[in-house]
Design an enzyme around this catalytic site. Sequence first.
Site, PDB file in Angstrom:
ATOM      1  N   GLY C 154       0.623  -1.303   0.003  1.00 45.45           N
ATOM      2  CA  GLY C 154       0.257  -0.114   0.223  1.00 45.45           C
ATOM      3  C   GLY C 154       1.037   1.732   0.040  1.00 45.45           C
ATOM      4  O   GLY C 154       1.608   0.980   0.197  1.00 45.45           O
ATOM      5  N   CYS C 155      -0.029   2.253  -0.392  1.00 42.10           N
ATOM      6  CA  CYS C 155       1.143   3.421  -0.504  1.00 42.10           C
ATOM      7  C   CYS C 155       1.646   3.756   1.207  1.00 42.10           C
ATOM      8  O   CYS C 155       2.321   4.601   1.280  1.00 42.10           O
ATOM      9  CB  CYS C 155       0.589   4.641  -1.345  1.00 42.10           C
ATOM     10  SG  CYS C 155      -1.555   4.837  -1.149  1.00 42.10           S
ATOM     11  N   TYR C 156       0.476   4.111   1.280  1.00 43.79           N
ATOM     12  CA  TYR C 156       0.755   5.071   2.887  1.00 43.79           C
ATOM     13  C   TYR C 156       1.803   3.781   3.832  1.00 43.79           C
ATOM     14  O   TYR C 156       2.577   4.492   4.337  1.00 43.79           O
ATOM     15  CB  TYR C 156      -0.670   4.858   3.688  1.00 43.79           C
ATOM     16  CG  TYR C 156      -1.629   5.965   3.256  1.00 43.79           C
ATOM     17  CD1 TYR C 156      -1.173   6.862   3.711  1.00 43.79           C
ATOM     18  CD2 TYR C 156      -2.744   5.530   3.454  1.00 43.79           C
ATOM     19  CE1 TYR C 156      -2.369   8.408   4.118  1.00 43.79           C
ATOM     20  CE2 TYR C 156      -3.869   6.755   2.659  1.00 43.79           C
ATOM     21  CZ  TYR C 156      -3.418   7.964   3.286  1.00 43.79           C
ATOM     22  OH  TYR C 156      -4.106   9.762   2.890  1.00 43.79           O
TER      23      TYR C 156
END
Lengths: 343, 343, 343, 343
Positions: C154-156
């Site tokens: 995931g990006c976060y």
Amino acid sequence: MRKLNHIAVVGVTGYTGFELARILVRHPGVETSTFYMRDTQGAKCLDELFPQLRGRGDAPLHTFSVDAITASSAGTAFLATPHDVSATLAPSLVAAGMRVVDLSGAFRFRSAETFTNWYKLAAPPANLLAEAAYGVPEIYADKIKDARIVANPGCYATSVILALRPLTDAGWIAADSGVVCDCKSGASGAGKELRRDLQFVEVDENFKAYNLFSHRHTPEILEHTGLSETQVIFSTHLLPISRGILSTIYVNLESQHTGEAIEALYRKFYAGRAMVRIWPAGSLPELQHVTHTNFCDIGFVLDKTGRRLVSVSCLDNLGKGAAGQAVQNFNHILGIEEHTALQ
Amino acid sequence: MRKLNHIAVVGVTGYTGFELARILVRHPGVETSTFYMRDTQGAKCLDELFPQLRGRGDAPLHTFSVDAITASSAGTAFLATPHDVSATLAPSLVAAGMRVVDLSGAFRFRSAETFTNWYKLAAPPANLLAEAAYGVPEIYADKIKDARIVANPGCYATSVILALRPLTDAGWIAADSGVVCDCKSGASGAGKELRRDLQFVEVDENFKAYNLFSHRHTPEILEHTGLSETQVIFSTHLLPISRGILSTIYVNLESQHTGEAIEALYRKFYAGRAMVRIWPAGSLPELQHVTHTNFCDIGFVLDKTGRRLVSVSCLDNLGKGAAGQAVQNFNHILGIEEHTALQ
Amino acid sequence: MRKLNHIAVVGVTGYTGFELARILVRHPGVETSTFYMRDTQGAKCLDELFPQLRGRGDAPLHTFSVDAITASSAGTAFLATPHDVSATLAPSLVAAGMRVVDLSGAFRFRSAETFTNWYKLAAPPANLLAEAAYGVPEIYADKIKDARIVANPGCYATSVILALRPLTDAGWIAADSGVVCDCKSGASGAGKELRRDLQFVEVDENFKAYNLFSHRHTPEILEHTGLSETQVIFSTHLLPISRGILSTIYVNLESQHTGEAIEALYRKFYAGRAMVRIWPAGSLPELQHVTHTNFCDIGFVLDKTGRRLVSVSCLDNLGKGAAGQAVQNFNHILGIEEHTALQ
Amino acid sequence: MRKLNHIAVVGVTGYTGFELARILVRHPGVETSTFYMRDTQGAKCLDELFPQLRGRGDAPLHTFSVDAITASSAGTAFLATPHDVSATLAPSLVAAGMRVVDLSGAFRFRSAETFTNWYKLAAPPANLLAEAAYGVPEIYADKIKDARIVANPGCYATSVILALRPLTDAGWIAADSGVVCDCKSGASGAGKELRRDLQFVEVDENFKAYNLFSHRHTPEILEHTGLSETQVIFSTHLLPISRGILSTIYVNLESQHTGEAIEALYRKFYAGRAMVRIWPAGSLPELQHVTHTNFCDIGFVLDKTGRRLVSVSCLDNLGKGAAGQAVQNFNHILGIEEHTALQ
């Protein structure tokens, strides 16, 4: 012994200069590159000043002086300097045997008077103005490849000239009819000078027209389309975005044409030119299609009479409108593919 | 017994409807206000749906029905409803003795055919089209104050008509010369419908032209300036901002005029009209001057021949371009100062 | 015979898929690439759907089917598909002898239960979850290069894990002390689904927190930092920009440290890793430094007690946070320089 | 004879001063208002400098001098002046019998040392620091109404104090546990000074943290929450928008609480206070709800243990964070409804 792919880049402080640096540090045809600025703030390499460039090479940075540049092996110089600096610097570099791609307005006109009238500055020597190539490679590639000085065009001018030139060359614009060029640019086009009207709060959620009937790119447009000052209205607006120019251009055709014919005219004019993309008749490009690229996208819509044409031309003012086009001109000087390092 | 200052507001879901609600909940001339929407989601008061309105009153919210509205004491109804809903709803309300301010396109044309051609919908009854007032109070106040139906104009149309009307009334536009209206609007003008091209990522840092030669506000502009379809080019662009329309309008004058004369013409036309502000000759308004207001600001620049005029007209598309103008029309119906609740 | 550099890319509709396509069409290590989508709308090549890609190659586009992909020579598949599609598609492709880089959440957890709890979907087969590599190459390169499935993070989670992992591996975080991860992302991180709250007018000039204590990237952060759910607060906010994540991370150190020591710890951990750039102690990166790149920039500030540390981690959610990292993982599979096509 | 509703406004050049002018020109309780600036550029009225104000009255504008102000009948002065100007000007005005609402930092601390340490400027006289009221009317209304000097608080400080004070007064924050205040502000909060990092291109599509552990609003937060410097981390970030502050505040509670209890605590604390709006437990405000208003909206989310609380506080930095709150304080001085002219 100078080598064309040993390059000197003068002035990397502004948005255009930085974009130029960003492209050139990864240009596969460049053998050595040296960057110059008036005040290096003690930095020895570009990435000390521009943390965005860390990890992308460590190009040397020097305090600017004519001697430093001419003493180097550089065969090509890029000048991202103010108009008056370019006007005096370029002659010295040319005299030292270098080729110059100048991004200022100093060499954009054949007439010294035009320059002085619009820029209120002393013009460069007449012989250099006479021989300088106007750096739209889609139109003047033959001249550019051998020119000692390439005058990289204005951002607005590039967008308008690329949209109009196929029409004016073909004689398709109705004589004496008005041509309205309603142009809109992002804020980086205004440069990095500290100005109240360029502060975030002044530009954000705002939009305005400026410099009506008085923008300095006007004479470039006239000279390279052959249209007269009384025929063209060129207006400029400030968009609340960082990058990109979109020009909406209103033309009356000299006779009825079909969309197919107009599309064919554009496609023929730009055949083999990778950096200008013609859209199918009736469809229009938008800024997101070209920002962060060196493309100029052109589309148009014709009214049902087939006499009124609206062309829309989009480019990135820092790309095809400035630094990208400078590199494209450089590629012509090197004799390599014009889109090298630009895709 | 109906009272004009008992109001019913139908459709508060969209941006225009919400803006209308925001203004009307603090309108000092309104005695009671009731809001209606198709699906109240169980809410009894406006601020249950719009937390922004908390602490600004607790206007009642009802599920929409014709009977509910006509059974109330409301004397004035605002319709922020789709074109086809307005077309059928307004006649019922008028029949029940109410005055209607309609923000859709349904009653903007005298000709049913024009409406049907441009909107592809069934037109309202011809007699109501004939009697409806076009709601630009700076031009049609006399008719508006007594009309049973006020057709609140399109946002682009308002901006263009206010800039052109003084010139067309004076006969100062060169016969048969092209008039280019290059208009730019923020995204709220496109409404609140879910559309891919209105998602944030598609609009942000972007700019594009759309609906060339085909925008529905075209016939309003033609009807209220008297210019012909072949004379006017009306183009629309999407700005990456929420609110505001700026129209750049290019006109050829029938004879040479001075800036002073043109400024005087505008000032005389709008004398006593608080909501249109004329800028000194040669100066131009920008969007930030008018967003979140009900003003339309107009400025212009004349070229040195005194024959080519560029007018710039700015307004907030939700203010003077929609909800604000609706309230201004309502103030004329009430017979109170036209800027009440609008400053 | 499958070749690893014959690639299949499934799902190019969303922002991540498009960014992946944009990078891969110019990846010098790719021999053939084929793109698949559920509905090609009759297009045969990518650039028919994405005019931005015109002039950048004409990669073939096919209607998606498992058979079409497995029948090809592709050795590597990129899945930019919804979680449930990836969960069922990846096993088929792996069974057919392909390597898979999956950009969904389907293979990010070793525990099927974790996936099902957070995503409310059926989990992929347990054996594939067990063998899948978590695709942060700075930490798991050894496993990634041979894994049949790489779960792109995931990006976060990428932004937080890269900032915390050096500290947790070194045991420098005070036991049981709270770690606050206050993260902010641009709107493209929310995907391209049509949602009211992602319309331009809703995001522009706005800012908000969302999904407090409930964001799906939470379990990735816990699993790859070893911190407990009660120790970490992970909050997410929506920035009014298109691209970029900045995470501000608050840590209590187990003992007093100097800025030099912390910088050294970070530098040692990421030695030789081109895509993570550590900033000098006391200086902080900002989003513009990393958008449109594959870099993750990390900086920090220490308070005067030397016990409270604030780390700031920046990346482009479509770059290092998604498509760029997927290509970086692919480069490890190919055994070439990890930043190929990413500079 | 001075009258409290004869007002003098000093400094209308900056964003705060302009917002103050915008509110005060339509304040129904003001009888006369005079504006002062260092350089009026020859303008006699506010709207000559600010075309946005045209048609909203023609408040007189004078060149600033202490004598000019004290010679007038003004009973209340608003100072939107630099810290050092306020520090020397306010004592003169107070000595002349005026009440002062000061928007600078000069009178925000009881301790001269605190001011000098954080602002690096000479402090105002100790007796005036001692008697000045801190201008958060929801907390200090009793003192404000009679104070000779009201120190209008910092924008960030207002947002944090309003969210924390109910908790600290109730003793609900776990002793010695860290309180993280992660705050984000639009660019107008940085003022109108010409700065490179506030140019449009530098802020647009960007986001960054700044002034970690060193922001001047820190001592205000400590003084008015009673928390210690080692307990609070206060961080500030620059949002790419013009207006608005959102603070995300992380608190460990001293014992388990329910959402209902926390909501009740907030509601009780702000009972009868129109300008602070408490959101239902588990729901969160966003910036668009409060920009262009004088509201501070507070919402919160509690984790499932009932021990970790995240409060989100939103306000307009030019409204409740500066000019709006100044007017609210003025309303207390006048003894009229505190939201007069603020809705």
